[in-house]
Design a protein around this motif. Structure first.
Motif, PDB file in Angstrom:
ATOM      1  N   ILE A 132       0.865  -1.178   0.000  1.00  0.00           N
ATOM      2  CA  ILE A 132       0.000   0.000   0.000  1.00  0.00           C
ATOM      3  C   ILE A 132       0.901   1.228   0.000  1.00  0.00           C
ATOM      4  O   ILE A 132       1.699   1.408   0.927  1.00  0.00           O
ATOM      5  N   PRO A 133       0.804   2.086  -1.014  1.00  0.00           N
ATOM      6  CA  PRO A 133       1.639   3.292  -1.040  1.00  0.00           C
ATOM      7  C   PRO A 133       1.424   4.143   0.216  1.00  0.00           C
ATOM      8  O   PRO A 133       0.309   4.241   0.727  1.00  0.00           O
ATOM      9  N   TYR A 134       2.510   4.743   0.692  1.00  0.00           N
ATOM     10  CA  TYR A 134       2.424   5.501   1.941  1.00  0.00           C
ATOM     11  C   TYR A 134       1.404   6.630   1.851  1.00  0.00           C
ATOM     12  O   TYR A 134       0.733   6.938   2.832  1.00  0.00           O
ATOM     13  N   ARG A 135       1.272   7.240   0.689  1.00  0.00           N
ATOM     14  CA  ARG A 135       0.300   8.335   0.542  1.00  0.00           C
ATOM     15  C   ARG A 135      -1.132   7.825   0.715  1.00  0.00           C
ATOM     16  O   ARG A 135      -1.985   8.534   1.245  1.00  0.00           O
ATOM     17  N   VAL A 136      -1.392   6.608   0.260  1.00  0.00           N
ATOM     18  CA  VAL A 136      -2.719   6.012   0.438  1.00  0.00           C
ATOM     19  C   VAL A 136      -2.970   5.754   1.917  1.00  0.00           C
ATOM     20  O   VAL A 136      -4.054   6.042   2.430  1.00  0.00           O
ATOM     21  N   VAL A 137      -1.983   5.243   2.619  1.00  0.00           N
ATOM     22  CA  VAL A 137      -2.121   4.976   4.051  1.00  0.00           C
ATOM     23  C   VAL A 137      -2.426   6.273   4.800  1.00  0.00           C
ATOM     24  O   VAL A 137      -3.351   6.319   5.626  1.00  0.00           O
TER      25      VAL A 137
END
Length: 178
Positions: A132-137
């Motif tokens: 999961i991309p950090y920006r999504v998290v």
């Protein structure tokens, strides 16, 4: 962007019954079939309710799983992801909390239980699910805080998760900022 915001959902806890529920649903931005990301969002909401409940009631994980099946949103969620994320958060609480304390301006006990639960969930995804991309998290954590947290809690969550991501996913964050 319109100033008409959807109704805020609040987390209601019935301590005697040992249940949590959403008091009011926010207005949906899109109709039709739910996408995978919306199902994961529902999964995160359920995990938030479960982690929050566990923090307040010291519930066993197996009991929380059983109780969450009664939540009206359970059938809308990605069940496998819900179970995976709740188990991962539960199994890694010490490591996650150990990281969180490095990025907050107060003790864990002084955090609101909702914000603490959101940080645990997002922290778990940042630390243990690199798919999961950090920006999504960060975005998902902020969205949870907007719906379930205090008035400006989403701003606090955003700041803490930004620092958290820069620490545990330094290469990914650096690449994105370049």
């Amino acid at each position: 962007m319109s100033e008409n915001k959807p109704a805020v959902t609040s987390l209601v806890v019935d301590a005697e019954a040992g249940t949590t529920a959403s008091a009011k649903k926010p207005a949906s931005r899109s109709g039709g079939k739910k996408s995978g990301s919306q199902n994961r969002r529902k999964s995160r909401e359920l995990v938030l309710k479960a982690v929050y409940r566990g923090m307040l009631n010291d519930s066993e994980l197996s009991q929380v799983f059983r109780d969450m099946r009664d939540d009206p949103d359970y059938n809308k969620a990605d069940e496998a992801y819900f179970k995976h994320l709740l188990q991962a958060v539960t199994e890694n609480l010490t490591a996650i909390d150990g990281k969180i304390v490095g990025f907050i301006d107060r003790t864990l006990e002084e955090l609101s239980p909702v914000e603490h639960a959101i940080l645990r969930i997002a922290g778990c995804e940042l630390m243990f699910d690199l798919s999961i991309p950090y920006r999504v998290v960060i975005n998902e954590g902020v969205e949870l805080a907007k719906v379930f947290g205090g008035t400006d809690g989403h701003k606090y969550i955003n700041g803490v998760l930004d620092k958290f991501a820069a620490d545990v996913r330094a290469a990914e964050v650096k690449a994105a900022r370049s």
